[in-house]
Design a protein around this motif. Structure first.
Motif, PDB file in Angstrom:
ATOM      1  N   ARG A   1      -3.668  42.776 -65.079  1.00  0.00           N
ATOM      2  CA  ARG A   1      -4.370  41.967 -64.896  1.00  0.00           C
ATOM      3  C   ARG A   1      -5.961  42.619 -64.292  1.00  0.00           C
ATOM      4  O   ARG A   1      -6.901  42.418 -65.243  1.00  0.00           O
ATOM      5  CB  ARG A   1      -4.329  41.434 -63.294  1.00  0.00           C
ATOM      6  CG  ARG A   1      -3.422  39.978 -63.234  1.00  0.00           C
ATOM      7  CD  ARG A   1      -3.581  38.921 -62.500  1.00  0.00           C
ATOM      8  NE  ARG A   1      -2.778  39.996 -61.295  1.00  0.00           N
ATOM      9  CZ  ARG A   1      -0.841  40.120 -61.252  1.00  0.00           C
ATOM     10  NH1 ARG A   1      -0.466  39.133 -61.843  1.00  0.00           N
ATOM     11  NH2 ARG A   1      -0.751  40.563 -60.542  1.00  0.00           N
TER      12      ARG A   1
ATOM     13  N   ARG B   1      -6.190  45.842 -65.389  1.00  0.00           N
ATOM     14  CA  ARG B   1      -6.653  46.741 -66.889  1.00  0.00           C
ATOM     15  C   ARG B   1      -7.397  45.229 -67.882  1.00  0.00           C
ATOM     16  O   ARG B   1      -8.486  45.845 -68.453  1.00  0.00           O
ATOM     17  CB  ARG B   1      -5.925  46.994 -67.619  1.00  0.00           C
ATOM     18  CG  ARG B   1      -5.616  47.881 -68.959  1.00  0.00           C
ATOM     19  CD  ARG B   1      -5.172  48.719 -69.473  1.00  0.00           C
ATOM     20  NE  ARG B   1      -5.740  49.888 -70.156  1.00  0.00           N
ATOM     21  CZ  ARG B   1      -5.369  51.287 -69.926  1.00  0.00           C
ATOM     22  NH1 ARG B   1      -4.771  50.892 -68.897  1.00  0.00           N
ATOM     23  NH2 ARG B   1      -5.796  52.466 -70.544  1.00  0.00           N
ATOM     24  N   LEU B   2      -6.951  44.245 -68.172  1.00  0.00           N
ATOM     25  CA  LEU B   2      -7.591  43.251 -68.580  1.00  0.00           C
ATOM     26  C   LEU B   2      -8.549  42.454 -68.502  1.00  0.00           C
ATOM     27  O   LEU B   2      -8.866  41.387 -68.496  1.00  0.00           O
ATOM     28  CB  LEU B   2      -6.630  42.574 -69.043  1.00  0.00           C
ATOM     29  CG  LEU B   2      -5.130  42.925 -69.858  1.00  0.00           C
ATOM     30  CD1 LEU B   2      -4.142  41.704 -70.583  1.00  0.00           C
ATOM     31  CD2 LEU B   2      -5.745  43.913 -70.963  1.00  0.00           C
TER      32      LEU B   2
ATOM     33  N   ASP C   1     -11.711  42.717 -67.367  1.00  0.00           N
ATOM     34  CA  ASP C   1     -13.316  42.754 -68.045  1.00  0.00           C
ATOM     35  C   ASP C   1     -12.910  41.834 -69.448  1.00  0.00           C
ATOM     36  O   ASP C   1     -13.794  42.344 -70.422  1.00  0.00           O
ATOM     37  CB  ASP C   1     -13.626  43.824 -68.319  1.00  0.00           C
ATOM     38  CG  ASP C   1     -13.805  43.901 -66.832  1.00  0.00           C
ATOM     39  OD1 ASP C   1     -14.200  43.548 -65.822  1.00  0.00           O
ATOM     40  OD2 ASP C   1     -14.504  45.941 -66.786  1.00  0.00           O
ATOM     41  N   TRP C   2     -11.317  41.788 -69.750  1.00  0.00           N
ATOM     42  CA  TRP C   2     -11.226  41.185 -71.061  1.00  0.00           C
ATOM     43  C   TRP C   2     -12.290  39.787 -71.559  1.00  0.00           C
ATOM     44  O   TRP C   2     -11.259  38.852 -70.572  1.00  0.00           O
ATOM     45  CB  TRP C   2     -10.613  41.460 -71.916  1.00  0.00           C
ATOM     46  CG  TRP C   2     -10.388  42.748 -71.904  1.00  0.00           C
ATOM     47  CD1 TRP C   2      -9.938  43.880 -71.481  1.00  0.00           C
ATOM     48  CD2 TRP C   2      -9.038  42.871 -72.938  1.00  0.00           C
ATOM     49  NE1 TRP C   2      -9.441  45.061 -71.976  1.00  0.00           N
ATOM     50  CE2 TRP C   2      -8.679  44.211 -72.979  1.00  0.00           C
ATOM     51  CE3 TRP C   2      -7.702  42.179 -74.522  1.00  0.00           C
ATOM     52  CZ2 TRP C   2      -7.818  44.807 -73.770  1.00  0.00           C
ATOM     53  CZ3 TRP C   2      -6.743  42.605 -75.070  1.00  0.00           C
ATOM     54  CH2 TRP C   2      -7.292  44.086 -74.986  1.00  0.00           C
ATOM     55  N   PRO C   3     -12.833  39.289 -71.891  1.00  0.00           N
ATOM     56  CA  PRO C   3     -13.779  38.014 -72.467  1.00  0.00           C
ATOM     57  C   PRO C   3     -12.017  37.547 -73.038  1.00  0.00           C
ATOM     58  O   PRO C   3     -11.064  37.424 -73.154  1.00  0.00           O
ATOM     59  CB  PRO C   3     -14.349  37.992 -73.903  1.00  0.00           C
ATOM     60  CG  PRO C   3     -14.936  39.420 -74.191  1.00  0.00           C
ATOM     61  CD  PRO C   3     -13.376  39.868 -73.510  1.00  0.00           C
ATOM     62  N   GLU C   4     -12.306  36.377 -72.953  1.00  0.00           N
ATOM     63  CA  GLU C   4     -11.162  35.411 -72.339  1.00  0.00           C
ATOM     64  C   GLU C   4     -10.596  35.045 -74.526  1.00  0.00           C
ATOM     65  O   GLU C   4      -9.549  34.715 -74.292  1.00  0.00           O
ATOM     66  CB  GLU C   4     -11.620  33.342 -72.401  1.00  0.00           C
ATOM     67  CG  GLU C   4     -10.259  32.698 -72.759  1.00  0.00           C
ATOM     68  CD  GLU C   4      -8.920  33.089 -71.180  1.00  0.00           C
ATOM     69  OE1 GLU C   4      -7.813  32.307 -71.499  1.00  0.00           O
ATOM     70  OE2 GLU C   4      -9.528  33.343 -70.211  1.00  0.00           O
ATOM     71  N   GLU C   5     -11.809  35.244 -75.296  1.00  0.00           N
ATOM     72  CA  GLU C   5     -11.129  35.332 -76.732  1.00  0.00           C
ATOM     73  C   GLU C   5     -10.375  36.958 -76.937  1.00  0.00           C
ATOM     74  O   GLU C   5      -9.540  35.953 -77.502  1.00  0.00           O
ATOM     75  CB  GLU C   5     -12.360  34.664 -77.722  1.00  0.00           C
ATOM     76  CG  GLU C   5     -11.879  34.869 -79.233  1.00  0.00           C
ATOM     77  CD  GLU C   5     -13.538  34.960 -79.326  1.00  0.00           C
ATOM     78  OE1 GLU C   5     -13.738  36.002 -80.146  1.00  0.00           O
ATOM     79  OE2 GLU C   5     -14.353  33.616 -79.417  1.00  0.00           O
ATOM     80  N   ASP C   6     -10.651  37.695 -76.649  1.00  0.00           N
ATOM     81  CA  ASP C   6     -10.041  38.309 -76.670  1.00  0.00           C
ATOM     82  C   ASP C   6      -8.419  38.462 -76.447  1.00  0.00           C
ATOM     83  O   ASP C   6      -7.951  39.028 -76.716  1.00  0.00           O
ATOM     84  CB  ASP C   6     -10.881  39.673 -76.585  1.00  0.00           C
ATOM     85  CG  ASP C   6     -11.612  40.069 -77.191  1.00  0.00           C
ATOM     86  OD1 ASP C   6     -12.505  39.698 -77.918  1.00  0.00           O
ATOM     87  OD2 ASP C   6     -12.479  40.534 -76.524  1.00  0.00           O
ATOM     88  N   LEU C   7      -8.505  38.066 -74.903  1.00  0.00           N
ATOM     89  CA  LEU C   7      -6.930  37.791 -74.500  1.00  0.00           C
ATOM     90  C   LEU C   7      -5.956  37.035 -75.207  1.00  0.00           C
ATOM     91  O   LEU C   7      -4.987  37.408 -75.644  1.00  0.00           O
ATOM     92  CB  LEU C   7      -6.828  37.570 -73.281  1.00  0.00           C
ATOM     93  CG  LEU C   7      -8.126  38.049 -71.840  1.00  0.00           C
ATOM     94  CD1 LEU C   7      -8.570  37.695 -70.539  1.00  0.00           C
ATOM     95  CD2 LEU C   7      -6.980  39.525 -71.561  1.00  0.00           C
TER      96      LEU C   7
ATOM     97  N   ARG D   1      -6.386  36.242 -78.596  1.00  0.00           N
ATOM     98  CA  ARG D   1      -5.782  36.965 -79.279  1.00  0.00           C
ATOM     99  C   ARG D   1      -5.197  38.110 -79.010  1.00  0.00           C
ATOM    100  O   ARG D   1      -3.715  37.862 -79.742  1.00  0.00           O
ATOM    101  CB  ARG D   1      -6.917  37.299 -80.192  1.00  0.00           C
ATOM    102  CG  ARG D   1      -6.423  37.908 -81.521  1.00  0.00           C
ATOM    103  CD  ARG D   1      -8.632  38.813 -81.935  1.00  0.00           C
ATOM    104  NE  ARG D   1      -9.380  37.441 -82.666  1.00  0.00           N
ATOM    105  CZ  ARG D   1     -10.809  37.657 -81.408  1.00  0.00           C
ATOM    106  NH1 ARG D   1     -10.693  39.319 -81.172  1.00  0.00           N
ATOM    107  NH2 ARG D   1     -11.491  36.793 -81.150  1.00  0.00           N
ATOM    108  N   PHE D   2      -5.253  38.886 -78.059  1.00  0.00           N
ATOM    109  CA  PHE D   2      -4.294  40.026 -77.842  1.00  0.00           C
ATOM    110  C   PHE D   2      -2.636  39.312 -77.419  1.00  0.00           C
ATOM    111  O   PHE D   2      -1.486  39.414 -77.525  1.00  0.00           O
ATOM    112  CB  PHE D   2      -4.549  40.969 -76.966  1.00  0.00           C
ATOM    113  CG  PHE D   2      -3.700  41.829 -76.438  1.00  0.00           C
ATOM    114  CD1 PHE D   2      -3.319  42.878 -77.078  1.00  0.00           C
ATOM    115  CD2 PHE D   2      -3.362  41.451 -75.103  1.00  0.00           C
ATOM    116  CE1 PHE D   2      -2.821  44.104 -76.337  1.00  0.00           C
ATOM    117  CE2 PHE D   2      -2.495  42.669 -74.281  1.00  0.00           C
ATOM    118  CZ  PHE D   2      -2.241  43.397 -75.316  1.00  0.00           C
TER     119      PHE D   2
END
Length: 134
Positions: A101, A103-104, A106-112, A114-115
């Motif tokens: 949580r 580490r991720l 700051d990731w945008p929702e779209e990137d999450l 996709r990941f």
């Protein structure tokens, strides 16, 4: 993938000094399956029986797993998590989730999304033990 694997191995030791990544994985499998034989662990992870035997011995000595006779065949020993094993597995899992949580965060929702899709695709690829370890 190599860096990912290295980080996983390194973080396992930081999460709990008694648990290597292999130990954590075996404990997780025992929890998921509600116990199994050592030979089943070896087959599932495509490991030598001697490798699993060493891991099982260490986990048993640490009081994290216990052997029980199989109800259908008293000659067969089934490995189960002990209460201590369940507790440590729960602690390590909570710490790993918190680390992910963080580490991720700051990731945008779209990137999450996709990941997560890529991870699902990768984890679903192949059903043989060699594909799982690759």
């Amino acid at each position: 993938m190599t860096i990912f694997a290295r980080r996983a191995r390194a973080s396992a030791g930081r999460m709990h000094p008694e648990l290597s990544l292999v130990s954590y994985t075996l404990l997780g499998h025992l929890e998921e399956m509600d116990g199994c034989r050592a030979t089943d662990l070896a087959a599932h992870y495509a490991l030598d029986k001697s490798t699993v035997s060493r891991q099982v011995t260490a986990l048993e000595r640490a009081g994290l797993i216990e052997r029980r006779q199989a109800p259908e065949d008293h000659r067969v020993q089934v490995l189960h998590l002990s209460a201590a094993g369940r507790g440590i597995l729960r602690q390590v899992t909570q710490r790993r989730r918190a680390a992910f949580r963080e580490r991720l965060a700051d990731w945008p929702e779209e990137d999450l999304e996709r990941f997560a899709g890529y991870l699902e695709r990768y984890n679903g690829a192949g059903t043989t033990p060699s594909a799982e370890n690759g």
